[in-house]
Design a protein around this motif. Structure first.
Motif, PDB file in Angstrom:
ATOM      1  N   LEU A  26       3.038  15.447  -0.449  1.00 35.29           N
ATOM      2  CA  LEU A  26       2.772  14.743  -1.693  1.00 35.29           C
ATOM      3  C   LEU A  26       2.013  13.424  -1.529  1.00 35.29           C
ATOM      4  CD1 LEU A  26       6.296  15.258  -3.323  1.00 35.29           C
ATOM      5  CD2 LEU A  26       4.192  16.496  -3.872  1.00 35.29           C
ATOM      6  N   ASP A  27       2.176  12.771  -0.397  1.00 33.01           N
ATOM      7  CA  ASP A  27       1.621  11.426  -0.230  1.00 33.01           C
ATOM      8  C   ASP A  27       0.207  11.461   0.333  1.00 33.01           C
ATOM      9  OD1 ASP A  27       4.103  10.647  -1.045  1.00 33.01           O
ATOM     10  OD2 ASP A  27       4.759   9.905   0.912  1.00 33.01           O
ATOM     11  N   PHE A  28      -0.638  10.556  -0.165  1.00 35.46           N
ATOM     12  CA  PHE A  28      -2.008  10.427   0.319  1.00 35.46           C
ATOM     13  C   PHE A  28      -2.192   9.076   1.003  1.00 35.46           C
ATOM     14  CE2 PHE A  28      -3.392  13.286  -3.476  1.00 35.46           C
ATOM     15  CZ  PHE A  28      -2.904  14.396  -2.817  1.00 35.46           C
TER      16      PHE A  28
ATOM     17  N   ALA B  30       5.248   9.618  -8.749  1.00 34.19           N
ATOM     18  CA  ALA B  30       6.466  10.025  -9.451  1.00 34.19           C
ATOM     19  C   ALA B  30       7.691   9.220  -9.051  1.00 34.19           C
ATOM     20  CB  ALA B  30       6.720  11.516  -9.220  1.00 34.19           C
ATOM     21  N   ILE B  31       7.717   8.686  -7.831  1.00 33.91           N
ATOM     22  CA  ILE B  31       8.897   7.948  -7.356  1.00 33.91           C
ATOM     23  C   ILE B  31       8.455   6.685  -6.630  1.00 33.91           C
ATOM     24  CG2 ILE B  31      10.237  10.091  -7.071  1.00 33.91           C
ATOM     25  CD1 ILE B  31       9.811   9.695  -4.004  1.00 33.91           C
ATOM     26  N   PRO B  32       9.331   5.676  -6.536  1.00 30.52           N
ATOM     27  CA  PRO B  32       9.031   4.512  -5.694  1.00 30.52           C
ATOM     28  C   PRO B  32       9.120   4.887  -4.221  1.00 30.52           C
ATOM     29  CG  PRO B  32      11.247   4.347  -6.567  1.00 30.52           C
ATOM     30  CD  PRO B  32      10.613   5.537  -7.242  1.00 30.52           C
TER      31      PRO B  32
ATOM     32  N   GLU C  90       0.847  -1.186   0.000  1.00 33.25           N
ATOM     33  CA  GLU C  90       0.000   0.000   0.000  1.00 33.25           C
ATOM     34  C   GLU C  90       0.889   1.245   0.000  1.00 33.25           C
ATOM     35  OE1 GLU C  90      -3.952  -1.748   2.273  1.00 33.25           O
ATOM     36  OE2 GLU C  90      -2.422  -0.718   3.473  1.00 33.25           O
ATOM     37  N   ALA C  91       1.657   1.390  -1.081  1.00 29.73           N
ATOM     38  CA  ALA C  91       2.547   2.530  -1.249  1.00 29.73           C
ATOM     39  C   ALA C  91       1.867   3.589  -2.116  1.00 29.73           C
ATOM     40  CB  ALA C  91       3.858   2.078  -1.896  1.00 29.73           C
ATOM     41  N   PRO C  92       2.167   4.867  -1.907  1.00 34.63           N
ATOM     42  CA  PRO C  92       1.506   5.918  -2.693  1.00 34.63           C
ATOM     43  C   PRO C  92       1.646   5.736  -4.204  1.00 34.63           C
ATOM     44  CG  PRO C  92       2.594   6.894  -0.813  1.00 34.63           C
ATOM     45  CD  PRO C  92       2.997   5.443  -0.836  1.00 34.63           C
TER      46      PRO C  92
END
Length: 329
Positions: free
Chosen positions: A123-125, A99-101, A88-90
């Motif tokens: 940036l992260d949700f 945009a990035i891992p 469960e990564a953004p």
């Protein structure tokens, strides 16, 4: 006889107490800029032995970094063990920070290859939804293999290595790094439901005592669906673990009158920071034989106090996840 499952090990030797043999792989440099103060090279044995609880292992699953430089390979490595959909990564959600891992691999002299979980305040949700929290976690869930899920009456052990920087900002809300969560498909409140984690390992900023490392236990919702208050099992000094590799050990029996053993040991000097032994503790939220308890690791934090979080990238490190099922004596 132990059940044969995918066993993925870091290349070279490491501090894990697991009996699984290490596989051979080519180590690659995947390091990125890290502003935290590096630990000196270890001068004492790094191995922290698994506590002798009389536990008899029946199955064991290991997830360890292998030093890959490819984000795709890192994600494949995780899903090979915990199952497709276990991340469960953004960057896994189209409306999130793609945009990035958000899970990469690095290497150091203390634990060797390890995973680094990233978080970005602005940036992260939360799984593609902009709200008052953000999430970057891995988990076992309903599509994971049975040895990764705790059913009623079963006893499981969880071990891993953990590193968090002293520069990481906390709030008075929550920043969870480990959870034991219930899976209750019925949404039946007669046994607590599954909204609240059964157990959390968290960092919190308290007005009265400063930053704390907390272990909280919840009995879940009331039969009327009202949230109950968490019980603090430990409230330790946050600085006891920051800028240090620590080993975390959890043994839980999933029953109404269950058992919880939890130890957190600092690798540098083998100091025991957390030592919990709870008998007759409610560790079960299920109402049917399909319900289970599952582990989650990573960064799951509130952003409700946004101005108290720093804008810089946060980095939390994990190594050598081990999940066992067995018999408790």
């Amino acid at each position: 006889m132990a059940l044969a499952l995918p066993c993925i090990s870091a290349c070279g030797s490491g501090p894990s107490g697991s009996s699984s043999s290490a596989s051979t792989a080519t180590q690659q440099d995947t390091s990125t800029d890290d502003t935290s103060t590096p630990l000196p090279s270890p001068e004492i044995p790094m191995t922290v032995q698994t506590p002798d609880t009389g536990f008899v292992t029946e199955t064991e699953v290991l997830l360890a970094a292998d030093g890959t430089s490819s984000p795709e390979n890192t994600y494949s490595l995780i899903e090979a063990v915990f199952g497709e959909g276990s991340i469960e990564a953004p960057d896994f959600f189209s409306n999130d920070h793609t945009a990035i891992p958000h899970i990469i691999e690095e290497n150091d002299t203390w634990v060797g290859n390890h995973f680094v979980f990233l978080a970005h305040r602005d940036l992260d949700f939360n799984k593609g939804v902009e709200s008052d929290r953000q999430r970057n976690e891995i988990k076992s869930y309903d599509k994971s293999a049975a040895p990764l899920k705790g059913f009623e009456g079963e006893t499981m052990q969880f071990e891993w290595f953990f590193f968090v920087s002293s520069e990481m900002s906390l709030t008075s809300k929550f920043s969870h790094f480990f959870q034991l969560k219930a899976r209750n498909n019925s949404e039946d409140n007669s046994n607590g439901n599954d909204e609240q984690p059964v157990l959390t390992l968290s960092g919190v900023e308290k007005d009265s005592s400063g930053q704390e490392l907390q272990v909280r236990h919840s009995t879940g919702n009331t039969e009327e669906g009202q949230r109950t208050d968490d019980v603090y099992l430990v409230r330790a000094n946050w600085t006891d673990i920051t800028d240090e590799w620590v080993k975390v050990f959890v043994q839980a029996t999933f029953a109404e009158d269950g058992q919880l053993i939890m130890q957190l040991t600092r690798l540098r000097d083998h100091a025991v920071i957390i030592d919990i032994h709870e008998n007759n503790i409610d560790m079960w939220r299920g109402v049917s034989e399909q319900d289970f308890i599952r582990p989650k690791w990573g960064i799951y934090r509130s952003t409700a106090q946004w101005d108290q979080l720093r804008a810089e990238e946060e980095r939390v490190k994990f190594a050598d996840f081990v999940v066992r099922k067995g018999r408790a004596n």
